[in-house]
Write an enzyme that holds these catalytic residues in place. Sequence first.
Site, mmCIF file in Angstrom:
data_model
loop_
_atom_site.group_PDB
_atom_site.id
_atom_site.type_symbol
_atom_site.label_atom_id
_atom_site.label_comp_id
_atom_site.label_asym_id
_atom_site.label_seq_id
_atom_site.Cartn_x
_atom_site.Cartn_y
_atom_site.Cartn_z
ATOM 1 N N THR A 1 70.606 -10.031 -44.231
ATOM 2 C CA THR A 1 71.850 -9.390 -43.835
ATOM 3 C C THR A 1 72.820 -9.360 -44.999
ATOM 4 O OG1 THR A 1 73.753 -9.552 -42.344
ATOM 5 C CG2 THR A 1 72.682 -11.604 -42.957
ATOM 6 N N ARG B 1 74.475 -11.999 -47.593
ATOM 7 C CA ARG B 1 75.028 -11.283 -48.735
ATOM 8 C C ARG B 1 73.936 -10.592 -49.550
ATOM 9 N NH1 ARG B 1 79.937 -9.849 -47.612
ATOM 10 N NH2 ARG B 1 81.336 -11.559 -47.117
ATOM 11 N N ASP C 1 75.947 -9.671 -44.391
ATOM 12 C CA ASP C 1 77.101 -10.395 -43.878
ATOM 13 C C ASP C 1 77.273 -11.730 -44.586
ATOM 14 O OD1 ASP C 1 79.324 -10.719 -42.278
ATOM 15 O OD2 ASP C 1 78.281 -9.962 -40.501
ATOM 16 N N THR D 1 73.182 -6.945 -38.124
ATOM 17 C CA THR D 1 74.156 -6.106 -37.440
ATOM 18 C C THR D 1 73.492 -4.852 -36.892
ATOM 19 O OG1 THR D 1 75.835 -6.901 -38.989
ATOM 20 C CG2 THR D 1 76.374 -4.952 -37.678
ATOM 21 N N GLU E 1 88.667 -8.695 -35.581
ATOM 22 C CA GLU E 1 90.090 -8.473 -35.401
ATOM 23 C C GLU E 1 90.359 -7.631 -34.161
ATOM 24 O OE1 GLU E 1 91.840 -7.199 -39.213
ATOM 25 O OE2 GLU E 1 92.317 -9.342 -39.269
ATOM 26 N N ASP F 1 67.140 -6.958 -39.925
ATOM 27 C CA ASP F 1 68.569 -6.873 -40.195
ATOM 28 C C ASP F 1 69.317 -7.600 -39.069
ATOM 29 O OD1 ASP F 1 70.998 -5.977 -41.353
ATOM 30 O OD2 ASP F 1 71.058 -4.317 -39.938
ATOM 31 N N ASP G 1 69.130 -0.227 -44.579
ATOM 32 C CA ASP G 1 67.858 -0.889 -44.296
ATOM 33 C C ASP G 1 66.659 -0.041 -44.696
ATOM 34 O OD1 ASP G 1 69.184 -3.087 -43.054
ATOM 35 O OD2 ASP G 1 69.420 -1.894 -41.244
#
Length: 1096
Positions: free
Chosen positions: A715, A797, A717, A419, A540, A417, A827
């Site tokens: 991932t 994705r 992401d 993250t 952010e 993975d 996971d």
Amino acid sequence: MADQIPLYPVRSAAAASASHRRAAYYSATGPGPGADRRGRYQLEDESAHLDEMPLMMSEEGFENDESDYHTLPRARITRRKRGLEWFVCGGWKFLCTSCCDWLINVCQRKKELKARTVWLGCPEKCEEKHPRNSIKNQKYNVFTFIPGVLYEQFKFFLNLYFLVVSCSQFVPALKIGYLYTYWAPLGFVLAVTIAREAIDEFRRFQRDKEMNSQLYSKLTVRGKVQVQSSDIQVGDLIIVEKNQRIPSDMVFLRTSEKAGSCFIRTDQLDGETDWKLKVAVSCTQRLPALGDLFSISAYVYAQKPQLDIHSFEGTFTRVGLLDLELNQLTKALFLALVVLSVVMVTLQGFAGPWYRNLFRFLLLFSYIIPISLRVNLDMGKAAYGWMIMKDENIPGTVVRTSTIPEELGRLVYLLTDKTGTLTQNEMVFKRLHLGTVSYGTDTMDEIQSHVLNSYLQVHSQASGHNPSSAPLRRSQSSTPKVKKSVSSRIHEAVKAIALCHNVTPVYETRAGGTGETEFAEADQDFSDENRTYQASSPDEVALVRWTESVGLTLVSRDLASMQLKTPNGQVLTYCILQMFPFTSESKRMGIIVRDESTAEITFYMKGADVAMSTIVQYNDWLEEECGNMAREGLRTLVVAKRTLTEEQYQDFESRYSQAKLSIHDRTLKVAAVVESLEREMELLCLTGVEDQLQADVRPTLEMLRNAGIKIWMLTGDKLETATCIAKSSHLVSRTQDIHVFRPVTNRGEAHLELNAFRRKHDCALVISGDSLEVCLRYYEHELVELACQCPAVVCCRCSPTQKAHIVTLLRQHTRKRTCAIGDGGNDVSMIQAADCGIGIEGKEGKQASLAADFSITQFRHIGRLLMVHGRNSYKRSAALGQFVMHRGLIISTMQAVFSSVFYFASVPLYQGFLMVGYATIYTMFPVFSLVLDQDVKPEMAILYPELYKDLTKGRSLSFKTFLIWVLISIYQGGILMYGALVLFEAEFVHVVAISFTALILTELLMVALTIRTWHWLMVVAEFLSLGCYVASLAFLNEYFGIGRVSFGAFLDVAFITTVTFLWKVSAITVVSCLPLYVLKYLKRKLSPPSYSKLSS
């Protein structure tokens, strides 16, 4: 969830709360998401003619168009093989399994899932019985434990064979010894196995109990009560405190924050540790107090449970590759046993009841298959697990599955993975680029001084009461043609970054603060030290923290406004007119704000360069600088703005409101209205944020690559982020090209893109989950074959189901050992699908580590876990298993020679306790001490990870090494038996004691020959076993008679103390062992192994 589940009031306002384990419902729905994959894959679209056009399998084939039209790919051809070959090679097992599954499905009535009504605070009103809100990782219960463990043991041929042999001793005609000779070893093996499984099961029970015993506050009519997580029922009202895990599926009814907003983290579902903003149900949020929730009568009508990406199945029992290999060797030994018995009966001339003699020979030679093999291996695995957990260099490591530690030494593919595994998910601002000037971490003080000067100038102008200052600023901002100074450009860029986001500052409550729902502002500390930021994206938060570091601080925010504090302490208030959140489709987010001090309306937008490049005004630097930052592994965002007049905004707002009220094509109409603003925006800056990697990720990945392990990153992401991390972590080296697989939606596009990818050489592959699904539907075999040739693969994705499917595909197509590592609940499916699962216990909780075979605290620990412990576990298990087989083969060879001398009579050579003692107290300790052996030092294994490549080839345990041990056993058994018969022809009555003594000495010397690195416990084990045998000569002399031929012949203690006995026994032992020592010496001199060169 509150947005999707309507709340139905009965009398007035309404609220509801539903809490149950989603996994319980999902597991009850039957097949998983991929259950219909086979059917879908067989569908043909308009590109059916591509059946006749396979993918090019080489560069020459691609260039030669004449060979394009052949047959279907090989993957489809192999699936059609049926017949006798298929049935013999495993088809019978498939048919039996299919029949059992069919019977289970017929007998087990599936629960029909339907929509349900959940009453607020009234679990007793539930129409159906819901499962308990408990976590269960146990494999058995009280009733299934013994049957389950026995099934797991007797499914191995070795144990099943000995069960049949032991049961045969109840038949008088087949009995050849005492019952305990067979039942005692079998019972010991089963006792050890049951004890080990019971310990593992009890540990799982304790871990589950710890999770299920977490206390939560339950709201009742009488007030708050403490309940355990497992006692929460559907319909209960649960109060979740700050930083407390949400125990089940819940509807968000109320929060202590006045606006009804709350930040939650979904790391157990999708692996993301970002804070996501959720808003409570408005009608329940407006209630004066918590107790008023019981004054209304309301219910939630929820749709029936659905399978989605957040579901996964439970644990299952794994069997290591070494166990399967030993099982195959056991079958080969059984075949040799049958052949030897048939030869003996044939040499007898099939005289008398030959079938009974055949079975007796099968029993006599049964020690060819050593029953102690399983118990030695299981005890060895327990020892390896203990060593792993006691290793001070990898603290906190836990072995949760004690059956497969040697799998760590056979891995070829590592699927990880991103993250929380490779990265810390903590973003740090690294770069600000304005087009003509770039600022890095070492020049941030310049930005800080520019911001300070610009706001001091603005403040001085405002204090001078210049009435034209505000219109002047507005006119300047609306005329971008005028060239701005660097200071003003920095000012605009920093202000845009400080305003364009969805970050909310949060302040801790003072000690002693009271209040149930409405926390008074007086109870909160608004100092800078007490402020934290929460947002849906860590990028952010990093940007807002950076603006704070340079002087512009976000101090408060609600749904309608936000406030910024300037370096000189002035507070600027901005009214939030519109928010356009980030989506994966738009790849950008925007906000429209009004400066209350100047009434200026500004539309700010930031997003990915691919989305913003067509929106901003023409420039000649954005694309180049984005590429430069991406090569550094930075995540880039383009920031732009557009100043709006009041008339422009009013026109936009009316069109926007109409679009949101549309019944048809609402999404398209809203997007079209927003896009009308996204034109000719002023490019302000380009930001670069770095996702900090876990400690020592780069050297660890390099070590694994040098060890021959191929690394795949799976991932959820987005593609850009995954590519950045692949570069920054050196998963993809700087010299390697990256092939980004273009999005494909049908078979024709997939065909063309795969052929284009085949032209590339030595490049990493980056592919999205959607494209992966399409390719696997039509070209599963070809895609996996191409991907396996890549030095690295990045799948972005990816849903948890896709992650598990990729692992399964690798196992099926490559037949290599796979390892999956992750840290989040998303996971778990991938970890359980791999041959070896490793969970990291980190920020995302313990769900992955609890479901994994091994749990570590940092990614860097995987290097030592594989290079040192994986190597030692595999090497030691291979040596231990083959030596135990040798121990059974040598005594069976002696039995064969003995029976030949007695005219092929089925008479046992050794009686009673000697056979039991031979496999236990006489040789067990030295043989088991092989679990302490090591061929190279740990430091050397880590320094030269290339040594790991030899392990993946399986050379330590193969048919070649097995045959070598078979030949050694035949040689030594023949020498020992024939030597005893030749040298002691005059004292034939003592042949048992003589041969057995030489056998024990030979085994002890063979252990010494096998050991590569001596440990003091090995020396103790050698002398302890020798001492036990010498002592038994005096106390167990009645067992040294020659079978039933000379039963009653006893050992002459005076005879074994003579010099003649000692030198003849020594001579036999030397002849059986010395040649092997010489061969070992010559082999190390002439063909030394790779590790010996490093050791020297």
